[in-house]
Design an enzyme around this catalytic site. Sequence first.
Site, PDB file in Angstrom:
ATOM      1  N   HIS A 254      62.884  71.807  16.793  1.00 20.70           N
ATOM      2  CA  HIS A 254      62.501  73.219  16.864  1.00 20.70           C
ATOM      3  C   HIS A 254      61.460  73.428  17.962  1.00 20.70           C
ATOM      4  CE1 HIS A 254      63.777  72.371  12.720  1.00 20.70           C
ATOM      5  NE2 HIS A 254      64.248  73.598  12.711  1.00 20.70           N
TER       6      HIS A 254
ATOM      7  N   LYS B 145      70.642  69.318  15.153  1.00 16.62           N
ATOM      8  CA  LYS B 145      70.294  70.740  15.151  1.00 16.62           C
ATOM      9  C   LYS B 145      69.231  71.009  16.207  1.00 16.62           C
ATOM     10  CE  LYS B 145      68.018  74.269  12.279  1.00 16.62           C
ATOM     11  NZ  LYS B 145      67.295  74.498  11.001  1.00 16.62           N
TER      12      LYS B 145
END
Length: 219
Positions: free
Chosen positions: A116, A143
């Site tokens: 992230h 991700k």
Amino acid sequence: MLIAVPLSDQSLEEDLKAVKELGADIVELRVDMFKRTEPDYVLSWVKRAKEVGLLTILTVRSKEEGGREVPERERIFELVSPHADYTDIELSSQALIPYVRNITKNSGKKLIISYHNFELTPANWIIREIFREGRRWGADVVKVAVKANSYEDSARLLCIARQEEGQKIIISMGRYGKISRISGFIFGSVISYAYYKQATAEGQLSLEEMVKLREKFYS
């Protein structure tokens, strides 16, 4: 093409039934947002989600990547990951990745390794290295969720991700990245996240919107 909805344990029984009825495929149980975090308690909700007919992502997000410190974090992974369809661990939590990876692999479940960046979309070579490092650590799904400060940022992430091997989740955050929530599937993203009741960040789409768009563009 799967739609996941992050949930806390506030009114969770009601929310599980509601998101299932609205068309969600997966619930992400954000244990770092739970009021109670005892491992047995978390496990009970993973089992309940399955009874409702939903797949599960177990996430205990670290404080460094937008979550909070949770007591018995390792014990939660040990007890609950064998029952969750996916477990999400941050690429930055490298001391913990082998431990969680072994639990998920031995249980026949899938490991999501996530990155992230809430400030920007990194340079192209950095994004490529994030995908590759995630795979080197044994991710079943990598991700990458990064802030888009322009439409070009969103396009860059999608195009780079399309060239990378393996299963992935692609999220371009912010108002410039909203399109990635639905178009990501075309570029290889296997899961997109939608909110239920209230958005927690700019650029998110509601579950109702996501289901309608999936039906319109992918049915």
